[in-house]
Design an enzyme around this catalytic site. Structure first.
Site, short mmCIF file in Angstrom:
data_model
loop_
_atom_site.label_atom_id
_atom_site.label_comp_id
_atom_site.label_asym_id
_atom_site.label_seq_id
_atom_site.Cartn_x
_atom_site.Cartn_y
_atom_site.Cartn_z
N HIS A 1 -9.67 26.36 42.77
CA HIS A 1 -9.31 24.96 42.58
C HIS A 1 -9.98 24.39 41.32
CE1 HIS A 1 -8.47 20.80 44.24
NE2 HIS A 1 -9.50 20.52 43.44
N HIS B 1 -8.41 23.26 37.57
CA HIS B 1 -8.67 22.04 36.80
C HIS B 1 -9.01 22.42 35.36
CE1 HIS B 1 -8.35 19.08 39.88
NE2 HIS B 1 -9.47 19.38 40.54
N TYR C 1 -5.22 17.70 48.23
CA TYR C 1 -6.30 17.33 49.12
C TYR C 1 -5.82 17.31 50.56
CZ TYR C 1 -9.90 16.17 45.70
OH TYR C 1 -10.86 16.22 44.74
ZN LIG Z 1 -10.10 18.87 42.44
#
Ligand SMILES: [Zn+2]
Length: 647
Positions: free
Chosen positions: A192, A196, A251
């Site tokens: 994750h 980014h 999320y």
């Molecule tokens: Zn994140």
């Protein structure tokens, strides 16, 4: 922060903000690490926004580093735009100021040029966390053309360290850019955060997210509302694909967020693997992964442990190679014997196997072998130049297989002038369907060898079975396919004599000789590519060099004119003649000179009769297309006419 403490804190954070255990977000996981909430604004719109601060670093949406606390307070939050790097950019040439999250460095974010992401671990970064980070890198490298390389001198790189939480900058910002990951976080959080750093935003910040999830604003404190803002219009992923509940960038739900379709409520927030949408997004920005390269030699396995052989027989060895590549097509397989008397190198051949990872190593010990041992070395080199070798000892026992034809005395009942029982057909070898049984040299004569040659409509490649079990060439039915009396593994043409060595039983694709229980017609692999290879008899082993397709009778293409070649083969010329009789004078009119007729050839389907002194007691000779080049010296003065006729 120790591991136990983190876990406890994490559990507490989830119990407050997330309803289900499976739902995960770095925002929640970081919750207890935040020192404070700072008010800032979006540079683009001037809209107020809040960020959370860990150790002086401002995080948007819980784990996207957008600057120092001071920067975002003073200058606001820069647009989260990630552009694709130019193809010509490299981590070394891409120029950025590169100061650690200095404001000047985190504008102009890009993807990583050519998918190469240099990284370094902080010196004190513990081993177990390095392993977890490498796992996340592997997940990504496996699905996209991205390579995480240990940084040496590259200017732009990721510095991986523990800073009390999990966060990353967005895209390549230039210089040494921090990525924090520590104990107490999901393994998938490594991927994750790396995503980014590769330029990807959270899935639930897409502009279209309100069609898919409901944000429960009443359950979110004012300080945290900024973390649920839609900011996805610039993201590499957003807009290109359908909304992806399965994304590792989504999320988890809970009191703050729920899915419109309740069945996805437990899906969002998964950190088990990259979703198909994540993979598509990575590939869209960085390309598909290159063929995997193993930095080790290919592993080689041989199919058979049997390494003993009887002299005169042959042996097929399957060599399978696994090379870390699904298709190990670029393999060079060679094999050598250390004892040429037992197994000669030219009796080893390598054929294609059933797939690109397999080759067939054919060993043929000659019948004359007296037996003994040979060490055979099989070497495989893969497309990357890595090689591996396998040695084994081949024991050849001197016991001979009875392939020797036992000549039987011709009996009076043998019908040498047997009748034809099939039409003339080509015999095409299964091992190469472009090759046909042929007479070496093209003309049928006693003791001519039998070989395979590229299939053509030539009579030397046309054979028929006869009522006495013989196979005879179209060129002449007085000769029969026979076993070479000197080398009983080879075949040749001989005058038909009724012996068993000339009797063949065509059974399916196998053509068995009557003199031996074991021997069938076989293409020897001694000649490159098989073309011109001798055809012999060999114990039946079933490989396709022993199988034959009895082709249809080739259609002779007969043109309306015969091309008569003069001086065939060396600087001659041809004249095209319709069937008929031509005097020398007429031939001269058609361009043929009469002064040097020494050789002639005529095209398929025609024959030419040469008349000498045809008005008197001259001779005549008939040439047909089977005669590849008729040569007769000294006839040039005596030809008086030529007749061209269809056969
Ligand atoms: Zn994140």
């Amino acid at each position: 922060m120790n591991f136990k403490h983190s876990l406890t804190a994490l559990a507490a954070a989830i119990s407050v903000t997330a309803g289900t255990a499976s739902a995960y977000s770095e925002l929640d996981a970081n919750a207890d690490k935040f020192d404070k909430t700072v008010h800032s604004y979006l540079q683009e719109t001037g809209e107020a926004a809040t960020v959370q601060v860990i150790n002086g670093k401002a995080l948007l949406q819980g784990d996207i580093l957008v600057g120092t606390e001071e920067d975002v307070k003073t200058f606001g939050i820069e647009p989260l735009v990630v552009r694709k790097a130019n193809v010509s950019d490299t981590p070394d040439t891409y120029e950025q100021d590169g100061a650690f999250i200095a404001r000047s460095s985190w504008g102009g974010k890009t993807t990583w040029p050519n998918g190469i992401v240099p990284y370094e671990f902080a010196a004190e970064y513990p081993k177990h966390l390095r392993e977890k980070m490498k796992t996340g890198m592997k997940w990504i490298e496996e699905v996209a053309n991205i390579k995480f390389i240990e940084r040496t001198t590259e200017k732009n790189y990721i510095h991986i360290f523990e800073d009390g939480g999990a966060y990353s900058l967005l895209g390549m910002t230039g210089g040494r850019q921090p990525l924090s990951y520590t104990d107490g976080y999901a393994l998938g959080t490594t991927a994750h955060e790396l995503m980014h750093a590769l330029g990807f935003m959270h899935e639930q910040t897409r502009n279209d997210r309100d069609d898919y999830v409901t944000i429960h604003w009443n359950n979110i404190s004012d300080d945290w509302k900024g973390q649920y803002r839609k900011l996805g219009s610039y993201s590499l992923k957003h807009g290109s694909y359908g909304y992806d509940y399965h994304s590792i960038m989504h999320y988890g739900g809970g009191r703050s967020m729920s899915t419109k379709d309740p069945k996805f409520q437990r899906v969002i927030g998964q950190r088990e693997k990259l979703s198909e949408g994540d993979i598509k997004a990575l590939q869209s920005a960085y390309g598909k992964p290159e063929a995997k390269v193993t930095n080790t030699a290919p592993s080689l396995s041989l199919s058979s442990s049997s390494t003993s052989l009887v002299a005169g027989s042959n042996y097929g060895l399957r060599v399978r190679v696994s090379d870390g590549e699904t298709q190990a097509s670029q393999l060079t397989v060679t094999a050598q014997s250390n004892n040429q008397a037992v197994l000669a190198n030219y009796d080893i051949s390598v054929k294609p196997g059933r797939d690109s990872n397999e080759r067939l190593v054919m060993l043929q010990t000659r019948q004359q072998t007296s037996g003994g041992k040979a060490s055979v070395s099989v070497q495989v080199v893969d497309g990357h130049g890595y090689s591996t070798k396998h040695n084994f000892v081949l024991s050849v026992s001197p016991k001979k297989v009875t392939v020797t034809p036992k000549p039987t005395k011709p009996t009076t009942t043998t019908n040498v002038n047997a009748t034809r029982t099939s039409s003339y057909k080509s015999f095409i070898t299964e091992s190469n369907k472009n090759l046909c049984l042929d007479i070496k040299g093209g003309s049928a004569k006693a003791s001519a060898s039998v070989v395979v040659q590229p299939c053509k409509t030539q009579y030397s490649q046309q054979w028929a079975t006869f009522s006495d079990g013989t196979i005879r060439p179209r060129q002449t039915t007085s000769l029969c396919l026979d076993i070479n009396s000197k080398n009983q593994n080879l075949t040749q043409l001989n005058k038909c004599n009724g012996q068993n060595s000339q009797k063949w039983n065509v059974n399916g694709k196998f053509i068995k000789n009557a003199s031996s229980n074991y021997s069938v017609l076989d293409v020897f692999y001694s000649h490159p590519y098989g073309q011109g290879a001798h055809v012999g008899i060999w114990p039946k082993h079933g490989y396709n060099n022993q199988q034959w397709n009895l082709g249809q009778e080739p259609v002779q293409k007969v043109s309306s004119v015969a091309d008569v070649y003069k001086h065939c083969g060396f600087g001659g010329y041809k004249v095209s003649l319709k069937p008929g009789r031509y005097t020398l004078k007429q031939l001269q009119a058609k361009g043929m000179k009469n002064d040097d007729i020494s050789s002639l050839k005529v095209s398929a389907g025609y024959e030419v009769v040469l008349y000498q002194h045809d008005q008197f007691n001259g001779w005549r000779k008939t040439l047909n297309s089977d005669t590849s080049c008729f040569v007769e010296y000294g006839i040039n003065d005596h030809i008086s006419s030529i007749e061209v006729r269809k056969k």
